[in-house]
Structure formats: C-alpha cells, structure tokens
Design a protein around this motif. Structure first.
Motif, PDB file in Angstrom:
ATOM      1  N   LEU A 179      51.443  56.549 -13.238  1.00 41.12           N
ATOM      2  CA  LEU A 179      52.645  55.891 -12.735  1.00 41.12           C
ATOM      3  C   LEU A 179      52.334  54.482 -12.243  1.00 41.12           C
ATOM      4  O   LEU A 179      53.136  53.563 -12.420  1.00 41.12           O
ATOM      5  CB  LEU A 179      53.282  56.720 -11.619  1.00 41.12           C
ATOM      6  CG  LEU A 179      53.915  58.034 -12.087  1.00 41.12           C
ATOM      7  CD1 LEU A 179      54.284  58.899 -10.898  1.00 41.12           C
ATOM      8  CD2 LEU A 179      55.125  57.767 -12.968  1.00 41.12           C
TER       9      LEU A 179
ATOM     10  N   THR B 168      52.048  52.168 -15.277  1.00 40.24           N
ATOM     11  CA  THR B 168      53.336  51.829 -15.884  1.00 40.24           C
ATOM     12  C   THR B 168      54.214  51.005 -14.967  1.00 40.24           C
ATOM     13  O   THR B 168      55.165  50.383 -15.425  1.00 40.24           O
ATOM     14  CB  THR B 168      54.118  53.103 -16.275  1.00 40.24           C
ATOM     15  OG1 THR B 168      54.407  53.849 -15.096  1.00 40.24           O
ATOM     16  CG2 THR B 168      53.351  53.956 -17.264  1.00 40.24           C
TER      17      THR B 168
ATOM     18  N   CYS C 125      56.136  52.323 -12.839  1.00 42.19           N
ATOM     19  CA  CYS C 125      57.366  53.098 -12.669  1.00 42.19           C
ATOM     20  C   CYS C 125      57.365  53.974 -11.426  1.00 42.19           C
ATOM     21  O   CYS C 125      58.389  54.484 -11.046  1.00 42.19           O
ATOM     22  CB  CYS C 125      57.593  53.997 -13.886  1.00 42.19           C
ATOM     23  SG  CYS C 125      57.876  53.081 -15.394  1.00 42.19           S
TER      24      CYS C 125
ATOM     25  N   SER D   3      50.147  55.457 -21.026  1.00 34.48           N
ATOM     26  CA  SER D   3      50.253  56.178 -19.752  1.00 34.48           C
ATOM     27  C   SER D   3      51.565  56.944 -19.665  1.00 34.48           C
ATOM     28  O   SER D   3      51.602  58.080 -19.190  1.00 34.48           O
ATOM     29  CB  SER D   3      50.148  55.204 -18.579  1.00 34.48           C
ATOM     30  OG  SER D   3      48.876  54.632 -18.548  1.00 34.48           O
ATOM     31  N   THR D   4      52.633  56.345 -20.137  1.00 37.25           N
ATOM     32  CA  THR D   4      53.925  57.038 -20.155  1.00 37.25           C
ATOM     33  C   THR D   4      53.849  58.273 -21.040  1.00 37.25           C
ATOM     34  O   THR D   4      54.328  59.347 -20.662  1.00 37.25           O
ATOM     35  CB  THR D   4      55.029  56.082 -20.646  1.00 37.25           C
ATOM     36  OG1 THR D   4      55.058  54.941 -19.781  1.00 37.25           O
ATOM     37  CG2 THR D   4      56.380  56.762 -20.661  1.00 37.25           C
TER      38      THR D   4
END
Length: 184
Positions: free
Chosen positions: A108, A111, A113, A160-161
């Motif tokens: 996370l 990203t 996010c 990574s997502t």
C-alpha cells in the motif's frame, strides 16, 4: 546490498536489533498488523526509543523484510546476465509481487493508496528496489520486449497493486496479464 540500519552506538544498535526481533516475533504470531507500542513492550524498550529508530511502521517493516529485499536486489543482478530480457524482468516482478504481497502495508505504501505514512528507511528500501527494477526494465525496453515510455516506479506500483489481489478470488496469474499488457 541494502543496509537499512544506520551505524549507531553499541547500545542503540542493540535496542534497534531488539525492536526488529520483537517485530519479527509478533508478525509470526499475529500477522503483519503491528501495534508499535506492543513491539516496544516486547523489545523491552520505551516507545520513545522505538519511534526514534522507526518513526513510522513502514520503516520497521522495511527493516524486518530487508533480507527479502536484498534477495530481490541480488536476483536482479543475476537476471541481468540472462539472455531473455523480457523473461528476466517478469521473473523479477513475480518475486517482487510475492515480497510486497506478504506485507500489505509495504504494498500500500508503494502504491500510495494506503493510510501508511512512509519514512526515510522505507524510502531507501523503495529506492533500492526501484533501481533494480529500472535496470531490468530498461534492458527489456532496449530489447524491444516491452513498451517504451514505462518507468520503474509506476511498474512497481502496478505490480504492488496486483500483489494485493486475493488469489482465491482471482485464480489466474495477474502478473501474466500484466506481462501481455506491457508487451511491445
């Protein structure tokens, strides 16, 4: 190789090592969702000592998983000598996905996010892995194996997502879908 722990006085180095050891123990017992004050108690240090060494949780996780990062950096170096640049890039990305997928807060943070704040230790972890990915990506681009115009930071964020996807819900290999989407 990547060394995320700065040089310190002997007592400070001992405290940092105790913190990392306690974090590893708690992760093995309860998973990656660490409460830093609990790590400090387990390490036998005060929370001030913990936060002086690891201002944010992602910094501590980056150090706990530093050996895996070093394996990835070493793998990138090895893969640069393999004949097929595309295969080398995606073999490395597959291992990177396994690495960050095992620690969702790192994924996370990569990203951008997640709610995770990143600190200087995480930044060094990310910079080292980005440099490895850059070498492999540029080699694949030079071989016309993947699209031009891609950058390693974006590729790592996308990977990574993908690493966060639930394999039960998505039984196909998402990294293979990424591979076909990036083909030149």
């Amino acid at each position: 190789m990547l060394d995320l722990m700065p040089v310190r006085r002997a007592d400070a180095a001992r405290n940092a090592a105790c913190i990392v050891s306690a974090a590893r123990q708690l992760i093995s017992e309860r998973g990656w969702d660490l409460v830093l004050d609990e790590v400090a108690r387990r390490a036998g240090v005060g929370s001030t000592t913990l936060y002086r060494n690891f201002p944010v949780r992602t910094d501590l996780l980056a150090v706990v998983y530093q050996d895996q990062a070093n394996e990835l950096i070493g793998l990138a170096t090895e893969l640069l000598d393999t004949p097929n640049a595309e295969t080398a890039l995606f073999a490395w990305l597959d291992r990177f996905a396994d690495h960050v997928g095992s620690v969702p807060p790192l994924a996370l943070a990569v990203t951008g996010c997640g709610p995770e704040h990143v600190g200087p230790i995480f930044e060094r972890w990310h910079a080292a892995l980005t440099a490895s990915a850059t070498r492999l990506l540029e080699r694949a681009q030079d071989a016309d194996a993947v699209r031009p115009g891609l950058d390693a930071a974006g590729l790592l964020a996308l990977t990574s997502t993908i690493a966060l996807l639930d394999p039960q819900r998505y039984p196909f290999r998402p990294i293979e879908l990424l591979r076909s989407g990036l083909a030149a």
